[in-house]
Design an enzyme around this catalytic site. Structure first.
Site, short mmCIF file in Angstrom:
data_model
loop_
_atom_site.label_atom_id
_atom_site.label_comp_id
_atom_site.label_asym_id
_atom_site.label_seq_id
_atom_site.Cartn_x
_atom_site.Cartn_y
_atom_site.Cartn_z
N LEU A 9 0.85 -1.19 0.00
CA LEU A 9 0.00 0.00 0.00
C LEU A 9 0.89 1.24 0.00
O LEU A 9 1.63 1.49 0.95
CB LEU A 9 -0.91 0.01 1.23
CG LEU A 9 -1.71 -1.29 1.46
CD1 LEU A 9 -2.56 -1.16 2.72
CD2 LEU A 9 -2.56 -1.64 0.24
N ARG A 16 1.77 13.91 7.00
CA ARG A 16 2.58 14.23 8.19
C ARG A 16 4.05 14.47 7.85
O ARG A 16 4.82 14.94 8.69
CB ARG A 16 2.44 13.09 9.21
CG ARG A 16 1.07 13.03 9.87
CD ARG A 16 0.81 11.70 10.56
NE ARG A 16 0.44 10.64 9.61
CZ ARG A 16 0.13 9.40 9.94
NH1 ARG A 16 0.15 9.04 11.22
NH2 ARG A 16 -0.20 8.51 9.03
N LYS A 23 5.22 10.33 0.09
CA LYS A 23 6.03 9.77 1.18
C LYS A 23 6.95 8.63 0.76
O LYS A 23 8.14 8.62 1.13
CB LYS A 23 5.11 9.29 2.31
CG LYS A 23 5.87 8.61 3.43
CD LYS A 23 5.06 8.48 4.69
CE LYS A 23 3.91 7.54 4.57
NZ LYS A 23 3.18 7.41 5.84
N GLY A 79 -8.34 5.52 2.32
CA GLY A 79 -7.93 4.70 3.46
C GLY A 79 -7.35 3.36 3.05
O GLY A 79 -7.44 2.94 1.89
N LYS A 320 33.13 11.76 -8.14
CA LYS A 320 31.87 11.39 -8.78
C LYS A 320 32.17 10.72 -10.10
O LYS A 320 32.97 11.25 -10.87
CB LYS A 320 31.01 12.64 -9.00
CG LYS A 320 29.62 12.33 -9.54
CD LYS A 320 29.16 13.32 -10.58
CE LYS A 320 29.83 13.12 -11.90
NZ LYS A 320 29.39 14.00 -12.97
N TYR A 356 32.51 20.21 -16.23
CA TYR A 356 31.24 20.73 -16.72
C TYR A 356 31.48 22.06 -17.43
O TYR A 356 32.03 23.00 -16.83
CB TYR A 356 30.30 20.92 -15.51
CG TYR A 356 28.89 21.30 -15.86
CD1 TYR A 356 28.18 20.60 -16.83
CD2 TYR A 356 28.26 22.36 -15.20
CE1 TYR A 356 26.87 20.96 -17.13
CE2 TYR A 356 26.95 22.71 -15.50
CZ TYR A 356 26.26 22.00 -16.47
OH TYR A 356 24.97 22.35 -16.77
C1 UD1 Z 1 -1.54 2.21 9.69
C2 UD1 Z 1 -2.54 1.34 10.47
C3 UD1 Z 1 -2.07 1.28 11.93
C4 UD1 Z 1 -0.67 0.74 12.02
C5 UD1 Z 1 0.29 1.54 11.13
C6 UD1 Z 1 1.63 0.84 11.04
C7 UD1 Z 1 -4.72 1.67 9.40
C8 UD1 Z 1 -6.03 2.33 9.50
N1 UD1 Z 1 -3.87 1.93 10.38
O1 UD1 Z 1 -1.63 3.53 10.21
O2 UD1 Z 1 -2.96 0.44 12.67
O3 UD1 Z 1 -0.23 0.74 13.36
O4 UD1 Z 1 -0.23 1.66 9.79
O5 UD1 Z 1 2.60 1.59 10.40
O6 UD1 Z 1 -4.48 0.92 8.47
N2 UD1 Z 1 -2.31 4.24 1.95
C9 UD1 Z 1 -2.89 4.06 0.73
N3 UD1 Z 1 -4.13 4.61 0.49
C10 UD1 Z 1 -4.78 5.33 1.43
C11 UD1 Z 1 -4.17 5.52 2.68
C12 UD1 Z 1 -2.93 4.95 2.91
O7 UD1 Z 1 -2.34 3.38 -0.15
O8 UD1 Z 1 -5.88 5.79 1.15
C13 UD1 Z 1 -0.96 3.66 2.19
C14 UD1 Z 1 0.06 4.71 2.54
O9 UD1 Z 1 0.74 5.17 1.38
C15 UD1 Z 1 0.99 3.99 3.50
C16 UD1 Z 1 0.12 2.88 4.08
O10 UD1 Z 1 -1.03 2.79 3.29
O11 UD1 Z 1 2.11 3.43 2.86
C17 UD1 Z 1 -0.27 3.15 5.54
O12 UD1 Z 1 -0.95 4.39 5.60
P1 UD1 Z 1 -0.68 5.43 6.77
O13 UD1 Z 1 -1.54 6.60 6.54
O14 UD1 Z 1 0.76 5.64 6.94
O15 UD1 Z 1 -1.25 4.60 8.02
P2 UD1 Z 1 -0.92 4.80 9.56
O16 UD1 Z 1 -1.63 5.99 10.05
O17 UD1 Z 1 0.54 4.74 9.77
CA CA Z 2 2.30 4.74 8.40
#
Ligand code: UD1
Ligand code: CA
Length: 427
Positions: A9, A16, A23, A79, A320, A356
Site C-alpha cells: 500500500l 505528516r 512519502k 484509506g 563522482k 562541466y
Molecule cells: C496504519 C494502520 C495502523 C498501524 C500503522 C503501522 C490503518 C487504519 N492503520 O496507520 O494500525 O499501526 O499503519 O505503520 O491501516 N495508503 C494508501 N491509500 C490510502 C491511505 C494509505 O495506499 O488511502 C498507504 C500509505 O501510502 C501507507 C500505508 O497505506 O504506505 C499506511 O498508511 P498510513 O496513513 O501511513 O497509516 P498509519 O496511520 O501509519
Molecule cells: Ca504509516
C-alpha cells in the site's frame, strides 16, 4: 496455499511528512522507502508484487522502472481498506496467500517476513495473521486487542483508543497475511470511519473475528523492524537504523569504520576487506571500493566512484563517476568528477577536474604514474599521459593533452623547456 502474492500500500500522500513529495519516495540511505519493501519481498520469493499507488503515481512508477511490479491505481485515496480493495479484480482468483505490507515500513527484513508467513501457515484455521510488536511508546500505532486464547479480535487506532486500550503496548505493524477470499469478502463490510470518512484495513480484523474466524498475531522480536515512517523524525530514525545495519554488515566483512556514529554509508556500497573508513565520510549508493584502501576523514564519494585496491582518498575530496587506480592517492581538497585515473597516480592537494562546461559533462583521463601539482585545474575533455606532471597552479585547457613523461606548467599550461626542470621519468 504455499504461493504468496504481495500487495504494497503506497498510494497515500504522507501528509505528516509536510512535503511536496509523496512519502514512499523519501529516501533512507540513498533509496526510496518503497525500494526496501520491494527488495524484502523479492528476497522472500513472492510470486508477484502489486503496488497500490495514487498520489504522484507517475513519479513513483518512474522511480521503479524495470522492477517487476504490477502498479495498481488508487485514484481517490480513501484509506488502507479502500487501497487493498482496488486489487480485488486482480487477486480474487488467487489460490495462494496474500501478504499485505505498507510502503512506509522500510526496515522489515526478509527473515522476519518468512517467520511471519510461517506463523500464518501453522494453523490451517487461521484466516488472517497480523505482524505486531511491543513498543515502550506505542502512540503512533494501532493497538492489538487479543482474547483469552491469544487470538487477535480487533485493532484499535490510537485516535479511537480509550484509556485502557491506550495502555496496550502491542501494536499493529501494518503487515498482514490473509486468505484472499476471506479478506476481499470482509473488505466489503468495512464502514467508513465516523471521524474522517476513511476505510480502515484494520477493521477487517474485527469483522473476521466477529464472524468466528481465527486471526493470529505474530510478535516481531526486534521492534525496530516495524517502524513506520510517517514524519521526518521517523525518517531520521529509519536512516539511523538502516545505516547502522549497513555499517555492521561491512564491519562483519572486514572493513574498519573508525567511528560509525559520524560516518554515513548508503545502501548498495561495496567495500573490500582491510579498507579503513575515517570519520565524517559520506559514501553514496553504488560506490565500489577495493581492498586495503583508505577513505576520509571528510571525504565524499558519490555514485559511480570506483576505488581500486590500495587507493587513498582523504580530507575534503569529492569524487563522482571516477575510477581511481591501484595505489593512487587524492589526499586533500580535490574534486574528481568523470575521471579515469590509472595506477600509482598522485593527485596533488586542490586538484580540480573541471568536468562541466555549463552544458555538458566531459571526461578527464590521467594515466599510470602521472601526478598533478597543488591547485591544478584540468579542463575536460583532457588527458594526461603516463608519468606526466603538472606544476603547482597549472591550468590545462581542454583538448591540450599532456604527452607521456612531460611536465606542463602555468596558465595555460605549456611544457617545461628541456633543462628547466624536466626530468627523465622513465621507470
Ligand atoms: C496504519 C494502520 C495502523 C498501524 C500503522 C503501522 C490503518 C487504519 N492503520 O496507520 O494500525 O499501526 O499503519 O505503520 O491501516 N495508503 C494508501 N491509500 C490510502 C491511505 C494509505 O495506499 O488511502 C498507504 C500509505 O501510502 C501507507 C500505508 O497505506 O504506505 C499506511 O498508511 P498510513 O496513513 O501511513 O497509516 P498509519 O496511520 O501509519
Ligand atoms: Ca504509516
Amino acid at each position: 496455499m504455499d504461493k504468496i502474492a504481495a500487495v504494497v500500500l503506497a498510494a497515500g500522500k504522507g501528509t505528516r511528512m509536510v512535503s511536496d513529495k509523496v512519502k514512499v519516495l523519501h529516501t533512507v540511505c540513498g533509496k526510496p522507502l518503497l525500494h526496501y519493501v520491494i527488495r524484502s519481498l523479492q528476497a522472500v520469493g513472492v510470486e508477484s508484487i502489486y503496488a497500490v499507488v495514487g498520489y504522484q503515481s507517475d513519479e513513483v512508477e518512474d522511480a521503479f522502472k524495470g522492477e517487476s511490479v504490477f502498479w495498481v491505481n488508487h485514484g481517490d485515496q480513501r484509506g488502507t481498506a479502500h487501497a487493498l480493495s482496488v486489487t480485488e479484480s486482480m487477486l480474487n482468483d488467487w489460490d495462494g496467500l496474500l501478504l499485505v505490507l505498507c510502503g512506509d515500513t522500510p526496515l522489515l527484513t526478509p527473515e522476519l517476513l518468512r517467520k511471519f508467513i510461517a506463523k500464518h501457515k501453522e494453523n490451517k484455521d487461521t484466516v488472517a495473521t497480523v505482524l505486531t510488536t511491543v513498543l515502550d511508546d506505542p502512540n503512533a500505532y494501532g493497538r492489538i486487542i487479543r482474547d483469552e486464547n491469544g487470538n487477535v479480535t480487533a485493532i484499535v487506532e490510537n485516535a479511537e483508543a480509550d484509556k485502557s486500550q491506550k495502555e496496550i503496548k502491542e501494536i499493529n505493524s501494518g503487515a498482514y497475511v490473509f486468505n484472499p477470499d476471506e479478506v476481499f469478502r470482509a473488505l466489503k463490510r468495512v464502514k467508513p470511519n465516523k471521524k474522517n470518512g476513511e476505510y480502515y484495513l484494520t477493521d477487517v480484523i474485527k469483522i473476521l473475528a466477529s464472524e468466528g474466524k481465527q486471526v493470529a498475531g505474530y510478535i516481531a522480536p526486534a521492534p525496530e523492524e516495524c517502524l513506520g515512517v510517517n514524519t521526518r523524525d521517523d525518517l531520521f530514525n529509519a536512516n539511523k537504523i538502516m545505516s547502522g545495519r549497513i555499517m555492521n554488515e561491512l564491519m562483519r566483512k572486514g572493513v574498519t569504520i573508525v567511528y560509525p556514529a559520524n560516518t554515513y554509508i548508503e545502501t548498495d556500497v561495496s567495500i573490500g576487506r582491510d579498507t579503513v573508513i575515517y570519520p565524517f565520510t559520506v559514501i553514496n549508493s553504488g560506490v565500489v571500493i577495493g581492498k586495503n584502501c583508505e577513505v576520509g576523514p571528510f571525504s565524499h564519494l558519490r555514485s559511480g566512484t570506483v576505488l581500486a585496491d590500495y587507493a587513498e582518498v582523504g580530507n575534503f575530496t569529492e569524487t563522482k563517476k571516477t575510477h581511481l587506480g591501484r595505489h593512487s592517492k587524492a589526499k586533500h581538497l580535490s574534486y574528481l568528477g568523470d575521471a579515469i585515473i590509472g595506477d600509482d597516480v598522485n593527485i596533488g592537494a586542490g586538484t580540480i577536474t573541471a568536468n562541466y562546461d555549463g552544458k555538458k559533462k566531459h571526461q578527464t583521463v590521467i594515466e599510470d604514474g602521472a601526478s598533478t601539482g597543488s591547485g591544478t585545474i584540468l579542463v575536460a575533455p583532457v588527458k594526461m599521459g603516463k608519468n606526466a606532471e603538472t606544476g603547482a597552479g597549472a591550468v590545462v585547457p581542454k583538448g591540450k593533452n599532456v604527452p607521456d613523461n612531460t611536465t606542463v606548467v602555468g596558465i595555460p599550461a605549456v611544457p617545461l623547456k628541456k633543462g628547466k626542470g624536466t626530468k627523465d621519468k622513465r621507470r
